[in-house]
Design a protein around this motif. Sequence first.
Motif, PDB file in Angstrom:
ATOM      1  N   ILE A 188      12.150  21.763  14.246  1.00 18.36           N
ATOM      2  CA  ILE A 188      11.975  22.823  15.241  1.00 18.36           C
ATOM      3  C   ILE A 188      11.567  24.131  14.568  1.00 18.36           C
ATOM      4  O   ILE A 188      10.652  24.832  15.029  1.00 18.36           O
ATOM      5  CB  ILE A 188      13.280  23.029  16.048  1.00 18.36           C
ATOM      6  N   ALA A 189      12.250  24.473  13.477  1.00 16.08           N
ATOM      7  CA  ALA A 189      11.962  25.727  12.773  1.00 16.08           C
ATOM      8  C   ALA A 189      10.528  25.750  12.247  1.00 16.08           C
ATOM      9  O   ALA A 189       9.842  26.773  12.316  1.00 16.08           O
ATOM     10  CB  ALA A 189      12.950  25.915  11.624  1.00 16.08           C
ATOM     11  N   THR A 190      10.067  24.626  11.750  1.00 23.74           N
ATOM     12  CA  THR A 190       8.691  24.541  11.235  1.00 23.74           C
ATOM     13  C   THR A 190       7.680  24.646  12.363  1.00 23.74           C
ATOM     14  O   THR A 190       6.684  25.369  12.261  1.00 23.74           O
ATOM     15  CB  THR A 190       8.490  23.214  10.482  1.00 23.74           C
ATOM     16  N   SER A 191       7.923  23.918  13.441  1.00 24.20           N
ATOM     17  CA  SER A 191       6.972  23.898  14.553  1.00 24.20           C
ATOM     18  C   SER A 191       6.820  25.264  15.203  1.00 24.20           C
ATOM     19  O   SER A 191       5.772  25.582  15.766  1.00 24.20           O
ATOM     20  CB  SER A 191       7.425  22.883  15.603  1.00 24.20           C
ATOM     21  N   TYR A 192       7.862  26.080  15.122  1.00 23.81           N
ATOM     22  CA  TYR A 192       7.845  27.407  15.728  1.00 23.81           C
ATOM     23  C   TYR A 192       6.667  28.241  15.234  1.00 23.81           C
ATOM     24  O   TYR A 192       6.108  29.055  15.969  1.00 23.81           O
ATOM     25  CB  TYR A 192       9.159  28.122  15.423  1.00 23.81           C
ATOM     26  N   PHE A 193       6.256  27.999  13.981  1.00 20.33           N
ATOM     27  CA  PHE A 193       5.170  28.773  13.382  1.00 20.33           C
ATOM     28  C   PHE A 193       3.804  28.099  13.548  1.00 20.33           C
ATOM     29  O   PHE A 193       2.793  28.634  13.108  1.00 20.33           O
ATOM     30  CB  PHE A 193       5.451  28.986  11.887  1.00 20.33           C
ATOM     31  N   ILE A 194       3.796  26.925  14.172  1.00 17.97           N
ATOM     32  CA  ILE A 194       2.547  26.159  14.248  1.00 17.97           C
ATOM     33  C   ILE A 194       2.012  26.019  15.665  1.00 17.97           C
ATOM     34  O   ILE A 194       0.798  26.095  15.893  1.00 17.97           O
ATOM     35  CB  ILE A 194       2.750  24.758  13.625  1.00 17.97           C
ATOM     36  N   LEU A 195       2.894  25.811  16.627  1.00 22.76           N
ATOM     37  CA  LEU A 195       2.466  25.661  18.016  1.00 22.76           C
ATOM     38  C   LEU A 195       3.587  26.104  18.946  1.00 22.76           C
ATOM     39  O   LEU A 195       4.736  26.239  18.511  1.00 22.76           O
ATOM     40  CB  LEU A 195       2.051  24.221  18.321  1.00 22.76           C
ATOM     41  N   PRO A 196       3.278  26.375  20.222  1.00 21.86           N
ATOM     42  CA  PRO A 196       4.324  26.790  21.165  1.00 21.86           C
ATOM     43  C   PRO A 196       5.484  25.799  21.190  1.00 21.86           C
ATOM     44  O   PRO A 196       5.263  24.584  21.232  1.00 21.86           O
ATOM     45  CB  PRO A 196       3.583  26.824  22.504  1.00 21.86           C
ATOM     46  N   LEU A 197       6.692  26.309  21.174  1.00 22.52           N
ATOM     47  CA  LEU A 197       7.878  25.461  21.104  1.00 22.52           C
ATOM     48  C   LEU A 197       7.935  24.466  22.258  1.00 22.52           C
ATOM     49  O   LEU A 197       8.316  23.305  22.075  1.00 22.52           O
ATOM     50  CB  LEU A 197       9.137  26.335  21.092  1.00 22.52           C
ATOM     51  N   ALA A 198       7.559  24.913  23.453  1.00 30.82           N
ATOM     52  CA  ALA A 198       7.616  24.036  24.630  1.00 30.82           C
ATOM     53  C   ALA A 198       6.703  22.825  24.455  1.00 30.82           C
ATOM     54  O   ALA A 198       7.046  21.698  24.856  1.00 30.82           O
ATOM     55  CB  ALA A 198       7.217  24.813  25.878  1.00 30.82           C
ATOM     56  N   VAL A 199       5.538  23.044  23.840  1.00 30.04           N
ATOM     57  CA  VAL A 199       4.593  21.946  23.605  1.00 30.04           C
ATOM     58  C   VAL A 199       5.169  20.971  22.589  1.00 30.04           C
ATOM     59  O   VAL A 199       5.125  19.750  22.765  1.00 30.04           O
ATOM     60  CB  VAL A 199       3.232  22.485  23.121  1.00 30.04           C
TER      61      VAL A 199
END
Length: 250
Positions: A188-199
């Motif tokens: 989750i922490a990594t994805s936060y910087f890559i794409l919208p969290l909801a996606v």
Amino acid sequence: MEEIKRLVLAMQFMTRLPIPIEIDVEKREFYRIASYFPIVGIVIGGILSLLYIALKDFFSREIVMTFIVAFSYVLIGAMHIDGLADTFDGLFSNKDKSKMLEIMRDSRLGTNGVLAAIFMVVLKILFLTNIHENITLTALLITPIIGRLSIVFSMMISKSARGGEGLGGLMLGKVGIREFAIAFVISIATSYFILPLAVFVKILTISLFVTYIVSKYISLRIGGMTGDTLGAVNELAELTALICFVSVSL
């Protein structure tokens, strides 16, 4: 220091990257490296993204994605797709549980395994090619993370089909909510910087649902999971994520 050792061991175990560090670990503690599998996915995704950037201006999209998929298997020694092939050979052999496990352990590939591996490679190339160009890097970064997190999830909800034998047996039946929670937070922490969290949550939820169904089906057939079937889980979760990315527009 122990956590750093586990991270390094996870990289050595899950990839073929040259990491010339010798780490001693007790068998009963080996399962704890599962917490860091998503970081392995981050590294793999980063390398594949750099390869995409290097090739995209020189070759057609289809050729670039073929290189990407091929190199993704080189990075991990084709470990997971080999597991997928062995899993399909066993499950579709029309044999009993003990014979299916024996077939999975056999180093020789059968027709079902070859077809499964071919279709997986072809489908990955096709879906990667059809992902919108503006989210290609996002897909390359996120997909390996989802694949590795799915392995941790499958280990958490499954037991060893071989009674703790084999590489999978070192972790199956031992990985629990703690290891999955750490892996989940890292993802989750990594994805936060890559794409919208909801996606990310939407794609992850679909991938984990597929992982749950696959894990329970395999467990029903052979009484649990093995290292091979965990490899199959990774491949199917990654393919699910790629299918989701084809329908995403950021």
